[in-house]
Design an enzyme around this catalytic site. Sequence first.
Site, PDB file in Angstrom:
ATOM      1  N   TYR A 144       0.864  -1.181   0.000  1.00 13.56           N
ATOM      2  CA  TYR A 144       0.000   0.000   0.000  1.00 13.56           C
ATOM      3  C   TYR A 144       0.899   1.229   0.000  1.00 13.56           C
ATOM      4  CZ  TYR A 144      -3.881   3.007   1.705  1.00 13.56           C
ATOM      5  OH  TYR A 144      -4.826   3.981   1.861  1.00 13.56           O
ATOM      6  N   LYS A 147      -1.497  -1.276  -4.115  1.00  7.82           N
ATOM      7  CA  LYS A 147      -2.525  -0.245  -4.087  1.00  7.82           C
ATOM      8  C   LYS A 147      -1.792   1.087  -4.061  1.00  7.82           C
ATOM      9  CE  LYS A 147      -6.008   2.352  -1.923  1.00  7.82           C
ATOM     10  NZ  LYS A 147      -6.394   3.057  -0.698  1.00  7.82           N
TER      11      LYS A 147
END
Length: 306
Positions: A136, A164
């Site tokens: 992330y 992400k």
Amino acid sequence: MTADFHGIIPPLLTPRTTDGEIDRAGLAALVDHLVAGGVHGIFVLGSSGEVPYLTNAERDLVLSTAIEAAAGRVPVLVGISEQTTTRVLEEADRLLAIGGDAAVVTTPFYALSDAAEVERHLRTVAAHISVPLFAYDVPVRTHMKMPLDVLVRLAEEGVIAGVKDSSGDDVGFRRLLLATKHLPDFAVFTGHEVVTDGAMLGGAAGIVPGLGNVDPAGYVRIYDAAKAGDWQAAAAEQDRVAALFDITGAATPGRVSAGAAGLGGFKTALQLMGVIGSNRMAEPMEALNADETEHVREIVAAAGLL
């Protein structure tokens, strides 16, 4: 291992009751709203879920409630946010014992890490857990951009299943897509809300939009149009959703923090739509007031959601 991770995977908000408790009924209703909108997964305990504000008990309650509400209809990705490797491992043990189909992990934060430590961090977490790991990249929260060479190396070795990307760095995002294009099972998601058609054109596996809590079906239409190669339709729907994103600016400047304005706009819209019962924020954030709520109502109505 990433076959089920694609498309629209909104980062789930955390509804609260008017007295500040986790609203389990509202949370379940929000999951139903997302699934009915056609999403392809749900990301629980991300930034949009106000995860830094949640106690461990609240995190456990949010995750168990979301998994119960999802009932296997879509995959559930679990955010595991802690400052250092050992704390992430401890958090992973507790949360993944509850459930989840993948883990989403940032770089260490507060600690002053370098690229080598970030790589060691992700390798250690991946070796420790039994579900796929997504990196992330959210430097606005961690104050560190994930190094491209580290992500590509970990992708090629199968250490991470995807990324992400909430960095806001469109050039870096495109470079990551190009550098991993030879890995068909590697999934790169954008956390953008307003340039998602461009991300899909570049080859993104999908979108993780906070605004997707409010209008999941709109983002699904963008994704479907993009996959069909209908870029005119994708752009038209993105334009509509971009106008809806103005709810993040409905708060009076200076009255609330930037985070409270954005997430508060989402929660207020969902309250107006009848999905959740309150726009209450986690302490110490302020909720949007009556005048600000009326501004949100105008924007949501113009987007065709009321």
